[in-house]
Design an enzyme around this catalytic site. Structure first.
Site, short mmCIF file in Angstrom:
data_model
loop_
_atom_site.label_atom_id
_atom_site.label_comp_id
_atom_site.label_asym_id
_atom_site.label_seq_id
_atom_site.Cartn_x
_atom_site.Cartn_y
_atom_site.Cartn_z
N TYR A 1 0.88 -1.17 0.00
CA TYR A 1 0.00 0.00 0.00
C TYR A 1 0.92 1.22 0.00
O TYR A 1 1.69 1.41 0.94
CB TYR A 1 -0.89 0.02 1.24
CG TYR A 1 -1.97 -1.04 1.27
CD1 TYR A 1 -1.68 -2.35 1.64
CD2 TYR A 1 -3.28 -0.73 0.92
CE1 TYR A 1 -2.67 -3.32 1.66
CE2 TYR A 1 -4.27 -1.70 0.94
CZ TYR A 1 -3.97 -2.99 1.31
OH TYR A 1 -4.95 -3.96 1.33
N PRO B 1 -12.27 0.26 -1.36
CA PRO B 1 -11.55 -1.02 -1.31
C PRO B 1 -10.22 -0.98 -0.55
O PRO B 1 -9.58 -1.99 -0.38
CB PRO B 1 -11.33 -1.38 -2.77
CG PRO B 1 -11.55 -0.15 -3.54
CD PRO B 1 -12.41 0.74 -2.74
N LYS C 1 -12.39 -4.76 2.48
CA LYS C 1 -13.50 -5.18 3.35
C LYS C 1 -14.79 -5.51 2.60
O LYS C 1 -15.66 -6.18 3.16
CB LYS C 1 -13.81 -4.07 4.37
CG LYS C 1 -12.72 -3.90 5.41
CD LYS C 1 -12.52 -5.16 6.22
CE LYS C 1 -11.14 -5.25 6.84
NZ LYS C 1 -10.64 -6.62 6.87
#
Ligand code: FAS
Ligand code: PHB
Length: 390
Positions: free
Chosen positions: A201, A293, A297
Site C-alpha cells: 500500500y 476497497p 472489506k
C-alpha cells in the site's frame, strides 16, 4: 413457483448464502439479472479474511482456494521512499489473510451450486419484490421471456448497490449514510509476476497506489486517479510509469511490466443503509453497504452478513427460534460500521485529497507516521485488516 428463501443476485453473497442454506435442506432459488459469463468476468476483490475462508470451507467451496490461494501474514506500507512492513502474524497472534480473487470465489460457488443441484436463473428480467412487509411475500420477474411469480417465506436482497432490493423499501422506512471520495482507483490485471510476494500500500505525494496479485504470475495493480478519469486517458505505458513514480526506487526498478488484459476505474464511496431487515426482506452485502476497497472489506463484509443471516434462517427453519433472525440487522450493522470506519481511516490516511487545506494534509501525514511508529496503532490496524470477529 415457490421456495423458502428467494435470493436476488448471484454474486458472492447470494451464492454463499444459497449454498449454506441448500446444504442444510432449506429450499432456495437464485435470480440473477446478468449472464453467468458477465458475472464471472468481474474482477473486484482480492483479499479474504479468515471468517470468509471458513464460510467458503463450510459451503464446500474451499478446495481450490486452499490449492491456489496465497496465505499472507503481512503487507507493506510505503511512505514516499520508505518501506514499513505490517507483520500481521506477530501483531495478531499468528493470524493471516488469504489472497484469492473474488472471480475465483464466485466461480467456485457457481460450480458447487451446480454440483449440489441448487437452482439459479441467469439473465432474469424485471425482478420486483412484493408484500415483504405483509403475509404473502413474493417476487415477480421474467425468466426466458415468461412472466413468473415466486411465492416465498423470505427474500434475501443480495443484488448489490444498484440492485432492486434496497430500492423496493419505502423511503421513510430506510436511512442511508454516504460519503463520496474525490478520487477513484484505476486498476489493471497483467500476466506478469508481482513486484513483491506481499501487498504494498503506497502513500505518495503523487497519490495512492496498491500492488496486489492474483497468483505468482498474475499481478493486480491500482493507482489513485481523478474521479472523472476515463480508462481511455490511461495507456499501459502511462499507467506503469505513474505506478513506478509512487513506489520506492528499489521497488520500482524491479517491477516487471507487460500488457494489461483488464483495465477499469472504480469510484470510491462509503455507504450504509439502516436497517438491513424489513419484514420478510433482508439486505445483504453491497445491497446494504459499500466501502472504499482500501481496507479490503467489501467482499468480507458480504460474507459476515451471510453468516448472520444464515444462522438466523437456520434458527427459524430448523429450531423454530427467531431470535437470531430478529437480531440480524443489529448484529450485521455493528460489524459493518467497524469495517466502514476502518476503510474510511485507511483511505483518508493513504490517499491525497485534491484541494486539501495544509493543516489537514499535515494531520493525515502525522496519522500515518504515528501509526507506523506505534505498536498499539499497528496492532489496531492489523486486527481490523485480518477481520474483526463475527
Ligand atoms: P455484488 O454486486 O457482487 O453482486 C450482486 C449481484 O446481483 C450481481 O451479480 C448483479 O448482477 C445482481 N443484480 C443486481 N441487480 C439485480 C436485479 N435487479 N435482479 C437480479 N440480480 C441483480 N471489494 C474488496 O474487498 N476489494 C476490492 O478491491 C474491491 N474492488 C471492487 C471494484 C468494483 C468495480 C466494485 C463494484 C466492487 C469492488 N469491491 C471490492 C467490492 C465487491 O467485492 C463487493 O463487496 C462484493 O462484490 C459484494 O458482493 P455482493 O453483495 O454479492 O454484491
Ligand atoms: C485486490 O487484490 O484487488 C485488492 C487487494 C487489497 C485491497 C484492495 C484490492 O485492499
Amino acid at each position: 413457483m415457490s421456495t423458502q428463501v428467494c435470493i436476488i443476485g448471484a454474486g458472492p453473497s447470494g451464492l454463499l448464502l444459497g449454498q449454506l442454506l441448500h446444504d442444510i435442506g432449506i429450499e432456495t432459488l437464485i435470480l440473477e439479472r446478468s449472464s453467468l459469463d458477465h458475472v464471472l468476468s468481474r474482477v473486484r476483490a482480492g483479499v479474504l479474511e479468515q471468517g470468509t475462508v471458513k464460510l467458503l470451507e463450510a459451503a464446500g467451496a474451499g478446495g481450490r482456494m486452499h490449492a491456489e490461494g496465497l496465505p499472507h501474514d503481512g503487507f507493506a506500507i510505503t511512505c514516499e521512499n520508505d518501506t514499513h512492513r505490517i507483520d500481521l502474524a506477530k501483531l495478531t497472534g499468528g493470524k493471516s489473510v488469504m489472497v484469492y480473487g473474488q472471480t475465483e470465489v464466485t466461480r467456485d460457488l457457481v460450480e458447487r451450486r451446480k454440483d449440489t443441484g441448487g437452482i439459479s436463473h441467469y439473465e432474469v428480467e424485471d425482478v420486483q419484490l412484493h408484500d415483504f412487509d405483509g403475509d404473502k411475500p413474493h417476487v415477480t420477474c421474467r425468466i426466458d421471456g415468461e412472466d413468473v411469480r415466486i411465492n416465498c417465506r423470505f427474500i434475501a436482497g443480495c443484488d448489490g448497490f444498484h440492485g432492486a432490493s434496497r430500492r423496493s423499501v419505502p423511503e421513510d422506512s430506510i436511512r442511508t449514510f454516504e460519503k463520496v471520495y474525490p478520487f477513484g482507483w484505476l486498476g489493471i490485471l497483467a500476466d506478469v509476476p508481482p513486484v513483491s510476494h506481499e501487498l504494498i500500500y503506497a502513500s505518495h505525494s503523487r497519490g495512492f497506489a496498491l500492488c496486489s496479485m492474483r497468483s505468482n504470475t498474475r499481478s493486480r495493480y491500482y493507482i489513485q486517479c481523478n474521479a472523472g478519469d476515463s480508462i481511455e486517458a490511461w495507456s499501459d505505458d502511462q499507467f506503469w510509469a505513474e505506478l513506478r513514480r509512487r513506489l520506492p526506487p528499489e521497488t520500482a526498478e524491479t517491477m516487471i511490466t507487460g500488457p494489461s488484459f483488464e483495465k477499469s476505474i472504480a469510484p470510491l464511496r462509503s455507504f450504509v443503509a439502516e436497517p438491513m431487515h424489513f419484514g420478510s426482506l433482508f439486505l445483504v452485502g453491497d445491497a446494504a453497504h459499500i466501502v472504499p476497497p482500501t481496507g479490503a472489506k467489501g467482499l468480507n463484509l458480504a460474507a459476515s452478513d451471510v453468516h448472520y443471516l444464515f444462522e438466523g434462517l437456520r434458527g427459524h427453519f430448523l429450531e423454530r427460534d427467531t431470535d437470531l433472525l430478529d437480531a440480524y440487522s443489529s448484529l450485521a450493522l455493528s460489524r459493518v460500521w467497524k469495517a466502514v470506519r476502518f476503510s474510511w481511516w485507511m483511505t483518508t490516511m493513504l490517499h491525497r485529497f485534491p484541494e486539501q487545506a495544509p493543516f489537514e494534509a499535515r494531520i493525515l501525514e502525522t496519522e500515518l507516521a504515528y501509526t507506523l511508529d506505534s505498536e498499539a496503532m499497528k496492532t489496531a490496524l492489523a486486527e481490523n485488516y485480518i477481520g474483526l470477529p463475527y
